[in-house]
Design a protein around this motif. Structure first.
Motif, PDB file in Angstrom:
ATOM      1  N   SER A   1      -7.070   1.123  -6.605  1.00  0.00           N
ATOM      2  CA  SER A   1      -6.577   2.448  -6.225  1.00  0.00           C
ATOM      3  C   SER A   1      -7.770   3.318  -5.870  1.00  0.00           C
ATOM      4  CB  SER A   1      -5.761   3.090  -7.346  1.00  0.00           C
ATOM      5  OG  SER A   1      -6.577   3.380  -8.454  1.00  0.00           O
TER       6      SER A   1
ATOM      7  N   TYR B   1       0.858  -1.188   0.000  1.00  0.00           N
ATOM      8  CA  TYR B   1       0.000   0.000   0.000  1.00  0.00           C
ATOM      9  C   TYR B   1       0.891   1.233   0.000  1.00  0.00           C
ATOM     10  CZ  TYR B   1      -3.420  -3.427   1.547  1.00  0.00           C
ATOM     11  OH  TYR B   1      -4.222  -4.529   1.640  1.00  0.00           O
ATOM     12  N   THR B   2       0.561   2.216  -0.831  1.00  0.00           N
ATOM     13  CA  THR B   2       1.347   3.443  -0.894  1.00  0.00           C
ATOM     14  C   THR B   2       0.475   4.568  -1.432  1.00  0.00           C
ATOM     15  OG1 THR B   2       3.504   4.331  -1.553  1.00  0.00           O
ATOM     16  CG2 THR B   2       2.267   3.104  -3.233  1.00  0.00           C
TER      17      THR B   2
ATOM     18  N   THR C   1      -4.724   5.953   6.046  1.00  0.00           N
ATOM     19  CA  THR C   1      -3.789   6.885   5.435  1.00  0.00           C
ATOM     20  C   THR C   1      -4.414   8.281   5.475  1.00  0.00           C
ATOM     21  OG1 THR C   1      -2.290   7.232   3.562  1.00  0.00           O
ATOM     22  CG2 THR C   1      -4.576   6.656   3.039  1.00  0.00           C
TER      23      THR C   1
ATOM     24  N   VAL D   1      -4.231   6.468  -3.575  1.00  0.00           N
ATOM     25  CA  VAL D   1      -3.792   5.416  -2.663  1.00  0.00           C
ATOM     26  C   VAL D   1      -3.787   4.157  -3.519  1.00  0.00           C
ATOM     27  CG1 VAL D   1      -4.345   4.094  -0.595  1.00  0.00           C
ATOM     28  CG2 VAL D   1      -4.875   6.551  -0.701  1.00  0.00           C
ATOM     29  N   TRP D   2      -2.667   3.440  -3.495  1.00  0.00           N
ATOM     30  CA  TRP D   2      -2.494   2.271  -4.358  1.00  0.00           C
ATOM     31  C   TRP D   2      -2.400   0.995  -3.525  1.00  0.00           C
ATOM     32  CZ3 TRP D   2      -2.516   3.180  -9.555  1.00  0.00           C
ATOM     33  CH2 TRP D   2      -2.267   4.482  -9.958  1.00  0.00           C
ATOM     34  N   ALA D   3      -2.974  -0.098  -4.041  1.00  0.00           N
ATOM     35  CA  ALA D   3      -2.806  -1.441  -3.491  1.00  0.00           C
ATOM     36  C   ALA D   3      -2.233  -2.293  -4.609  1.00  0.00           C
ATOM     37  CB  ALA D   3      -4.137  -2.008  -3.012  1.00  0.00           C
TER      38      ALA D   3
ATOM     39  N   LEU E   1      -6.900  -0.374   6.428  1.00  0.00           N
ATOM     40  CA  LEU E   1      -5.808   0.469   5.946  1.00  0.00           C
ATOM     41  C   LEU E   1      -6.131   1.914   6.302  1.00  0.00           C
ATOM     42  CD1 LEU E   1      -3.271   1.005   4.106  1.00  0.00           C
ATOM     43  CD2 LEU E   1      -4.907   1.267   2.231  1.00  0.00           C
TER      44      LEU E   1
ATOM     45  N   PRO F   1       1.005   4.827   4.774  1.00  0.00           N
ATOM     46  CA  PRO F   1      -0.193   4.111   5.199  1.00  0.00           C
ATOM     47  C   PRO F   1       0.169   3.093   6.279  1.00  0.00           C
ATOM     48  CG  PRO F   1       0.548   3.296   3.078  1.00  0.00           C
ATOM     49  CD  PRO F   1       1.447   4.435   3.443  1.00  0.00           C
TER      50      PRO F   1
ATOM     51  N   LEU G   1     -10.280  -3.735   4.527  1.00  0.00           N
ATOM     52  CA  LEU G   1      -9.640  -4.598   3.542  1.00  0.00           C
ATOM     53  C   LEU G   1     -10.400  -5.897   3.332  1.00  0.00           C
ATOM     54  CD1 LEU G   1      -5.942  -3.927   4.509  1.00  0.00           C
ATOM     55  CD2 LEU G   1      -7.311  -2.854   2.711  1.00  0.00           C
TER      56      LEU G   1
END
Length: 174
Positions: free
Chosen positions: A74, A53-54, A94, A61-63, A92, A85, A105
């Motif tokens: 995303s 995750y970033t 962030t 926000v990316w998975a 999750l 995150p 999740l």
């Protein structure tokens, strides 16, 4: 310049740099995969349950699949996401510059059991090899986005995959 801290899990380093998330091997430094986020990936990544995750400067926000770098999902916050995150109890968390986000999740009650048994058979060049990986989900929830990685002998070529489920107990998809 690198403005985020790396995350390390299962022998892989995950780092945001320029417009991508990179995943080099922690021992050799060899690049395993990278994913282009479209803008600066300044958020320090977090890794949980096979997912990276970033966040990035354009507000996403990316998975990403931790093994392959494939995008799982995303979400666009419309404001840059630079904070790291964190995953706690299947959620999750962030923040962007003005909001806190919590993403459930799901699938936290899946409990996968994998049985791998070596076969005593000797394989010769040109022989057909069959790999069987029986997997059972002992939990009540679906196990989504699970990845199984394995190594095969050098020079082995892939022919086909057959995925099956026990009737009445669920199915698997490739």
């Amino acid at each position: 310049p690198v403005s985020s801290s790396p995350a390390v899990a299962n022998g892989v380093v995950y780092i945001g740099l320029d417009f991508s998330v990179y995943a080099p091997n922690a021992n050799t430094g060899a690049k395993l995969w990278s994913y282009n986020t479209g803008s600066d990936a300044d958020s320090s990544p977090a890794v949980a349950n096979g997912v990276v995750y970033t966040g990035s400067m354009e507000g996403n926000v990316w998975a990403l699949n931790a093994s392959t770098g494939a995008k799982l999902w995303s979400y666009n916050t419309n404001i840059e996401v630079m904070s790291a995150p964190v995953v706690v109890n299947g959620t999750l968390y962030t923040v962007d510059l003005s909001h806190v986000f919590a993403f459930e999740l799901g699938g936290t009650s899946a409990d996968l059991f994998l049985r791998i048994r070596p076969t005593p058979t000797t394989a010769h060049q040109g022989d057909l090899l069959t790999y069987a990986f029986p997997v059972w989900n002992l939990g009540p929830d679906a196990a989504d986005h699970e990845v199984l990685n394995t190594q095969v002998p050098e020079g082995t070529t892939f022919d086909y995959i057959r995925i099956s489920g026990t009737p009445g107990l669920g199915t698997c998809k490739a």
